[in-house]
Structures are given as C-alpha cells and as structure tokens.
Design a protein around this motif. Structure first.
Motif, short mmCIF file in Angstrom:
data_model
loop_
_atom_site.label_atom_id
_atom_site.label_comp_id
_atom_site.label_asym_id
_atom_site.label_seq_id
_atom_site.Cartn_x
_atom_site.Cartn_y
_atom_site.Cartn_z
N PRO A 44 3.43 -3.64 7.17
CA PRO A 44 4.97 -3.75 6.96
C PRO A 44 5.37 -5.52 6.80
CG PRO A 44 4.27 -3.67 9.14
CD PRO A 44 3.19 -3.29 8.56
N TYR A 45 4.78 -6.07 5.89
CA TYR A 45 4.87 -7.32 5.52
C TYR A 45 4.69 -7.41 4.19
CZ TYR A 45 4.10 -8.29 10.75
OH TYR A 45 4.18 -8.18 12.01
N ASN A 51 -1.40 -10.29 8.26
CA ASN A 51 -1.76 -8.78 8.38
C ASN A 51 -2.11 -8.22 7.08
OD1 ASN A 51 0.05 -8.02 10.98
ND2 ASN A 51 1.01 -9.76 10.28
N ASP A 52 -1.75 -8.66 5.96
CA ASP A 52 -2.27 -8.38 4.63
C ASP A 52 -3.60 -8.64 4.34
OD1 ASP A 52 -1.45 -7.21 2.00
OD2 ASP A 52 -2.02 -9.29 1.43
N ASN A 74 2.02 -2.46 0.79
CA ASN A 74 3.13 -3.56 1.49
C ASN A 74 4.47 -2.92 1.52
OD1 ASN A 74 0.88 -5.34 -0.01
ND2 ASN A 74 1.54 -6.36 1.93
N ALA A 76 7.45 -4.18 3.37
CA ALA A 76 8.17 -5.24 4.38
C ALA A 76 9.78 -5.00 4.11
CB ALA A 76 7.97 -6.78 3.73
N THR A 80 9.81 -5.54 10.16
CA THR A 80 8.63 -4.62 10.46
C THR A 80 9.15 -3.43 10.52
OG1 THR A 80 7.83 -4.91 12.70
CG2 THR A 80 7.16 -6.54 11.23
N THR A 84 6.96 0.29 9.55
CA THR A 84 6.49 1.03 10.53
C THR A 84 7.09 2.40 10.84
OG1 THR A 84 6.23 -1.09 11.79
CG2 THR A 84 6.24 0.97 13.14
N GLN A 100 -0.22 -3.25 12.39
CA GLN A 100 0.82 -3.79 13.19
C GLN A 100 0.30 -4.49 14.26
OE1 GLN A 100 3.44 -4.71 13.93
NE2 GLN A 100 5.38 -3.42 13.18
N PRO A 103 4.93 -7.51 16.76
CA PRO A 103 6.08 -6.95 16.60
C PRO A 103 6.22 -5.34 17.03
CG PRO A 103 5.76 -8.04 14.88
CD PRO A 103 4.30 -7.98 15.55
N ASN A 107 9.70 -5.08 19.23
CA ASN A 107 10.79 -4.70 18.79
C ASN A 107 11.66 -3.47 19.52
OD1 ASN A 107 10.83 -6.39 16.52
ND2 ASN A 107 9.98 -4.68 15.00
N TYR A 259 -3.07 -8.53 16.30
CA TYR A 259 -3.14 -7.76 14.84
C TYR A 259 -3.90 -6.54 15.18
CZ TYR A 259 -1.85 -12.55 13.19
OH TYR A 259 -1.26 -13.53 13.26
#
Length: 330
Positions: A44-45, A51-52, A74, A76, A80, A84, A100, A103, A107, A259
């Motif tokens: 989610p980026y 993360n990627d 991806n 984004a 996030t 997600t 993930q 966040p 969140n 992560y």
C-alpha cells in the motif's frame, strides 16, 4: 461382557483414529499444491520505498522456492488504507498477501472509521524487518544530549519545535511517546515526508526531530546532524557512541518501525506455515541480508505466532500513546 467392552473400546479407538486421519488430510488438502497459480502481494505504498523493496525480495524467493509467480502490486493512497482494504476484502486462500507494519497498527486509532477491522481482518505471516528511529538535532545545536533537550523543553514549555513527516507517522508518534514519559511539551511542525523536514532542521527552522534510521544516518555520518539517542533496545553498530533512550533514564522505551507480511484472516494455517518457512529461510540468505543492510533495516523472522504476539504488543503501546495525546488524522 468383557468381549463386548473390548469391542466398544476398539470401535472408539477406531473412530478417534479416523478423526485424526481426517484432520491430517484436511490440513494436507489446505496446503496440497499451493500455490498452483500466481500470487499477488499488495504493497500500500508507491514503488521504491523499503516496503516495496522487501515485497520484491520476498516475491523473488517465494517464486524460486514454490515455483509460481509472486506479483507485487503497488496500491498507494489514503495513508495505506486503500491497499490494506483491498487485501482485507480478498479471498482467504493464500493468493493475496499484504506487506504492512507500523501504519496497520496505528491507523485504527488515528481514523474514526476504516473499511476493515484491523484486529480481525488479517493473519500475521512473518515479521520481516525492523529499523529504529534516531533523535537528532543539527550539528551546531546547543542541545548536546537527551537530558539537554528535556531540560530545555521543561524550562520553556511549547517553545521548542520538532519536525515530523506528518500526523500519525512514526516520527510524530515517537516524539509524542517521549513527551508522555518525560512530561515535556514540544510543538509539532508536520511536513509531507522526510526530505523537507530534514531541510528545515538543517536550516534552523525546527529544533529537533525523530527520523527513521536510514534517513538520518547519512547526515549524522556527514557531521550535519548530531544524534542524541536511538530508539532500539541496544546501541547500533553503525553508531556505537549514540546511547539508547532507555539507557538515558527511561527504561523500557523502545520504538521500531517494522515491516511484515500478512494474509487475509481465515487463510489456511498450512498455507501460512508454508509461506513462513520459506521466508524464514529467505531472511537468512546473503543477498537478502545485504539488501536489507543497504536499506538500513534489520532482518527479523520467527513464527507466525511470534508475529501475532508482536502485533498485540505494538497495539497496546500505540493505543495508549495516541489516546493520551488525543491524536486524530481525520
């Protein structure tokens, strides 16, 4: 009579054996042939962040070991939440996974409403990596230690400004955590990302900040920033002279930006265990360790159960910090 009792016992034992076989067969079926088609890993980026990077490293190793493509997608946006939510709504069959971490935990306390229930929507698969935050000032600052910072903040409440990369980010929440345990008052100046807050710290527009270790390290090494503390359990090999927050009078203080890999809740245990086993081996591979070191993060690993406990501990910590500070992102 004795013969009848014996037959009854044998029938019971046979029934139990059948149940055991059925359970084993069911478990085997859940994992039999998995995966037999491509698997997507939602990140989610945008591309290029860690993360990627981790998702693509995991995808490569899973493809090599399990023989099917693991495709990084991806998605984004929304802090996030968009990516997600897509993972939360996917079938619980092991063919959609999610990268993930921090966040995902925070969140749920920052937003009044989310399109998923954080605590019931996901099955933790593995803790991939951690990195701490560094507490830094510019190199010519009169603040030379954590004690100096706390003394200055207490002497003039609300006068010192600290930079964050946005409300609810690890940089913001780490400072709020520090404020809560030291009884200090510093004023947040939020930025859109790490780069602009670094620029303003170096330019003297803000006094202090926490930043992710990989972001701040080059400036500390170049002599442009002074590191006052690190949020890890122990000192870092890269900065052996920089003490932890905990050893400067605040035992138990620890923050890790983490992560991990998750699957939709209800994904068969056998699938989760298979993924976990492959990725534990991947995290020991020299190329993965080298990649993570270059990014400034520490490979972790462990069982899915370990990661579930880790998530629960993170949840307790940040729920308390966010509620006490009254932080909201919407």
């Amino acid at each position: 009579m004795m013969q009848e009792a014996t037959r009854t016992i044998l029938r019971g034992a046979g029934a139990l054996a059948c149940v055991a076989v059925a359970l084993l067969c069911g478990s085997a079926r859940a994992d039999d042939g998995y995966p037999d088609k491509p698997v997507r890993i939602i990140v989610p980026y945008p591309p290029a962040g860690f993360n990627d990077v981790m998702a693509r490293a995991f995808a490569t190793k899973l493809n090599e070991k399990l023989g099917q493509p693991f495709i990084v997608e991806n998605r984004a946006g929304g802090g996030t939440v968009i990516g997600t939510a897509a993972a939360a709504k996917a079938p619980a069959d092991g063919y959609t996974l999610l990268v993930q971490g921090f966040p995902l935990i925070v969140n749920q306390y920052l937003y009044s409403k989310l399109p998923y229930d954080t605590n019931t929507a996901f099955a933790p698969v593995i803790l991939g990596a951690e990195t701490p935050n560094l507490l830094v000032v510019r190199a010519d600052s009169a603040i030379k230690s954590l004690k100096d910072l706390i003394d200055a903040a207490k002497a003039s409440p609300g006068r010192l400004n600290y930079a964050s990369s946005g409300t609810g980010t690890s940089q913001h929440l780490t400072m709020e955590y520090l404020k809560s345990i030291t009884g200090t008052d510093l004023n947040q100046i939020p930025y859109k990302g790490s780069a602009p807050m670094v620029t303003d710290l170096l330019g003297g527009q803000v006094d202090v900040m926490f930043d992710n270790f990989p972001n701040a390290l080059p400036f500390v090494k170049a002599g442009k920033m002074r590191a006052l503390a690190v949020t890890s359990r122990q000192r870092l090999a890269e900065l052996p002279d920089v003490p932890t927050v905990a050893e400067q009078g605040y035992p138990g203080f620890e923050v890790a930006v983490f992560y991990g890999l998750y699957a939709p809740a209800g994904t068969p245990d056998a699938v989760v265990h298979k993924l976990n086993a492959v990725l534990n081996e991947a995290l020991k591979a020299d190329d993965v360790k080298s990649m993570f070191k270059t990014a400034g993060v520490q490979p972790m690993g462990g069982s899915a159960q370990d990661f579930a406990k880790y998530n629960a501990a993170q949840d307790r910590k940040w729920a308390d910090v966010i509620r006490k500070a009254g932080i909201k992102a919407d």
